[in-house]
Write an enzyme that holds these catalytic residues in place. Structure first.
Site, PDB file in Angstrom:
ATOM      1  CB  SER A  64     -39.743  29.468 -14.769  1.00 15.58           C
ATOM      2  OG  SER A  64     -39.715  29.329 -16.156  1.00 15.58           O
ATOM      3  CB  SER A 427     -48.892  37.622 -13.793  1.00  7.91           C
ATOM      4  OG  SER A 427     -47.752  36.907 -13.351  1.00  7.91           O
TER       5      SER A 427
END
Length: 471
Positions: A64, A427
């Site tokens: 991504s 994250s």
């Protein structure tokens, strides 16, 4: 199932010693050179999931919005949704198993999920444009074929396109044709039919500048644009002919830095948007007459669509509850607006087309759309830590449970500012903690974000240089 053959081939995709990965909402992501064994094993897992569900399963090779040197993989469940949580656990166990434990872990999954090994399996595979993606997709195919699963390799696709293919195949074509042309035609036909109803104006032939993050979105949008060109002209920037994937461009860069991408010239009041690297995320933006940059993110896209749907329902006298899913990052002003007016899917191309159609139908300029509500000033930061897993959260990732004392510190800092809130979350892809803060002024939002980042550094094992003020 010949376990000895699986063990033999697994050794050709050997796991690096000491590497531990976690399957999250984004699947697995790390440096590409560490992923060969993961790809092989996810091929195995996709076959088992396909046999268990008696459905086609997708495997997407992408990272991504991560840097170009990273890569990743995620599985797509039968209706185009994310992998079931219990199978996310299986993915983590399988990816982290040492070679001598592979047979035991595979048998454990088969027994726990009552997988019928005689059932046929079918897996579809897609990949983004990263230099490492083609080779890694071959490792997925190795895993699929060793378990005698059938497969179709679609090659280069956006992530949403692979989700579309999976859904089409599992609904016997009722949703659409499971081909790239079927995807283009389905979306474009809807867009053209919808925009035919727009009243003619000086902006009848609409143009849009699109930053494609030097990723797969450029390739697919270029293939698709002739299908809808009568209603929209797209000018592509950061199209992959030069520049690195996601470097100083793309939706994540624009939203985080709140400035336009490199490689795109913006005139005042031009509509511009950015995709991320695999085209499942989009943000809009423009410069006003004074040269100030204005970001229009997913919150405002969702409010545009939901308010449009509500107006249509009112016109026909229907009453329907409309739900909008927001993440923890949703700006406080957008939440308040939605509470007053009360579908945005993760497909940048689809979201772009529905946004353009609604703007045309309502005769809205980008400034008028932006004025639906005013975002509270906000700031996002990253703090490097030794181990991101020391942060555990609850309440849709808005409250930190661990480490001890962190949430209390954040609560104390938030009280210092008006209309403020802040939260932290680990994250899903790297050892950093993401910090989000908003307040009644940009100066206050920046100050709050910095103070929270210092608290994270001190209490959650920060590494490297202490966070510095100034943006």
């Amino acid at each position: 199932m010949d376990l000895d053959v699986i063990t033999k081939y697994s050794a050709l995709h050997a796991k690096p010693g000491g590497l531990i990965l976690q399957y999250g909402t984004a699947g697995f992501r790390t440096k590409a050179e560490h992923l060969d064994h993961v790809m092989f094993r996810m091929g195995l897992l996709a076959v088992l999931r396909s046999k268990q569900t008696k459905s086609t399963i997708g495997v997407m090779v992408t990272a991504s919005h991560n840097p170009e040197e990273d890569n990743g993989v995620k599985l797509v469940d039968p209706l185009g949704e994310m992998l079931a949580p219990s199978w996310e656990e299986h993915a983590t166990c399988l990816a982290n198993a040492e070679e001598q434990d592979m047979q035991r872990v595979l048998i454990g999954i088969i027994e726990k999920e009552a997988v019928n090994l005689q059932q046929d399996a079918f897996v579809v595979i897609g990949r983004d444009t990263r230099p490492s993606s083609e080779k890694l997709s071959h490792s997925v195919i190795d895993g699929v074929t060793i378990l005698r699963g059938q497969f179709h390799d679609y090659g280069l696709l956006t992530t949403p396109q692979l989700h579309y293919m999976v859904y089409c195949r599992n609904t016997s074509g009722q949703y659409g044709k499971a081909t790239i042309e079927g995807y283009y035609q389905k979306l474009s036909k809807a867009f053209v039919e919808l925009t035919k109803q727009a009243s003619c104006s000086g902006d009848e032939y609409r143009t849009l500048k699109v930053d494609c993050a030097n990723g797969i979105g450029a390739l697919k949008l270029r293939e698709m644009e002739h299908y809808f060109s009568q209603g929209l002209s797209v000018h592509l920037f950061n199209d992959g002919t030069k520049g690195k994937l996601n470097h100083l461009c793309g939706a994540d860069f624009v939203k985080s830095h709140q400035k336009p991408p490199e490689g795109m010239e913006m005139k005042s009041n031009e509509r511009c948007c950015s995709f991320d690297g695999d085209a499942d995320r989009i943000v809009y933006y423009y410069r006003d007459a004074d040269g100030h940059f204005h970001l229009i993110d997913g919150d405002k896209i969702a409010t545009l669509i939901s308010s449009f749907l509500k107006e249509l329902l009112l016109e026909i006298g229907e009453n329907l509850n409309i739900g909008v899913v927001q993440t923890a990052y949703a700006n406080g002003s957008s939440t308040r607006y939605l509470e007053e007016v009360m579908k945005a899917a993760g497909d940048a191309i689809s979201d772009m087309l529905v946004t353009e159609a609604i703007l045309a139908l309502k005769g809205l300029t980008i400034q008028q759309w932006d004025a639906l509500y005013t975002d509270l000033p906000n700031r996002q930061l990253k703090v490097k830590v030794a181990d991101r897993q020391v942060i555990n959260t609850t309440d849709a990732e808005r409250q930190a449970v661990t480490p001890p004392g962190l949430q209390e510190a954040i609560n104390g800092l938030v009280k210092k500012y008006r209309l403020s809130r802040a939260f932290v979350r680990p994250s899903g892809t790297e050892d950093v903690v993401r910090v989000y803060a908003e307040a009644d002024s940009q100066e206050s939002a920046d100050s709050l974000a910095h103070e929270v980042s210092l608290a994270v550094f001190q209490l959650a094992g920060g590494v490297g240089e202490r966070p510095q003020p100034g943006f």
